[in-house]
Design an enzyme around this catalytic site. Structure first.
Site, short mmCIF file in Angstrom:
data_model
loop_
_atom_site.label_atom_id
_atom_site.label_comp_id
_atom_site.label_asym_id
_atom_site.label_seq_id
_atom_site.Cartn_x
_atom_site.Cartn_y
_atom_site.Cartn_z
N ASP A 134 0.84 -1.20 0.00
CA ASP A 134 0.00 0.00 0.00
C ASP A 134 0.88 1.25 0.00
O ASP A 134 0.85 2.04 0.94
CB ASP A 134 -0.92 -0.01 1.22
N LEU A 135 1.65 1.41 -1.06
CA LEU A 135 2.53 2.57 -1.17
C LEU A 135 1.69 3.80 -1.50
O LEU A 135 1.24 3.98 -2.62
CB LEU A 135 3.59 2.35 -2.25
#
Length: 254
Positions: free
Chosen positions: A183-184
């Site tokens: 989940d950048l």
């Protein structure tokens, strides 16, 4: 050999099993470990909660004093589900072995990143509680000192081009070592008071070492760009432009 490398090489980890509860912890950091340290109530009773943040659940910031009376600032996080499933089952997961749990996987990845001296939290401890065929889990990790996430920073001020390039170069370091961040986004990138860059929250992250498969890196970057654009639409003030994104990409590609 650097001092940082010496510290990593001498770190000792221990396992604690108490009935349905299994913990793994950094014995070098905690000499008086107990499973209750993975519960907010433990820190509340010691008046050691220094703050909190809201996401899917509450993330707690806690302070621990070791035998030398040195304070360590840590982050305590419970694992919650997101999306539609999270409304039905907020925090229980199918148990298929301790090493496959979300907590154990993230802890192991954080340990690996420490050996690479990547700018990410240090793993402190995790706890897995089994309930029949399911489990719930918690993680303790180090808190990045004097830092804010990019959303908070960009809500207040614009960043210089060299900072944007440094953000890109930092992400490239992780990708170079095969570190996949699930989940950048702009909330999971921190800047400290010296404008050093850190990545946090490696839940469901992976170590990907196949040099042929590089599409995940492009997907990571596309996800990050979408998160900036989302905040730009949502917030009244958010200092992000296409020029900033291009500077980030130059840092990533450089």
């Amino acid at each position: 050999m650097t001092q940082a490398t010496k510290t990593i090489n001498t770190t000792k980890f221990s396992k604690l099993e108490q009935g349905k509860v299994t913990c793994f912890f950094n014995q070098t950091l905690i000499t008086d470990f107990s499973a209750n340290m993975l519960s907010p109530n433990y820190w509340q009773q010691k008046d050691a909660i220094t703050g909190s943040a809201q996401g899917r659940g509450t993330t707690w910031f806690v302070a621990y004093n070791d035998n030398n009376n040195i304070q360590h600032d840590w982050v305590l996080r419970h694992y919650y589900r997101g999306g539609l499933m999270g409304k039905i089952n907020k925090d229980s997961y199918w148990f298929s072995g301790l090493e496959s749990t979300r907590a154990a996987c993230e802890f192991a990845l954080l340990r690996h990143m420490q050996t690479l001296q990547l700018p990410a939290p240090e793993p402190v401890a995790y706890r897995v509680i089994q309930h029949g065929l399911s489990y719930k889990a918690d993680l303790l990790s180090s808190r990045i000192q004097h830092a804010q996430d990019l959303v908070a920073v960009l809500s207040e001020k614009a960043l210089a081009e060299d900072v944007w390039r440094r953000i890109g170069a930092t992400i490239k370091r992780f990708h170079h070592h095969g570190i996949y961040h699930h989940d950048l986004n702009s909330h999971n990138i921190l800047l400290d008071d010296k404008e050093q860059v850190f990545l946090i929250d490696f839940d469901r992250g992976e170590l990907r070492t196949n040099p042929v498969k590089t599409g995940w890196k492009l997907e990571n970057m596309a996800r990050l760009q979408r998160s900036f654009l989302k905040e730009l639409k949502k917030l009244e003030q958010f200092y992000f432009t296409e020029k900033n994104w291009q500077a980030l990409l130059r840092g990533y590609q450089g």
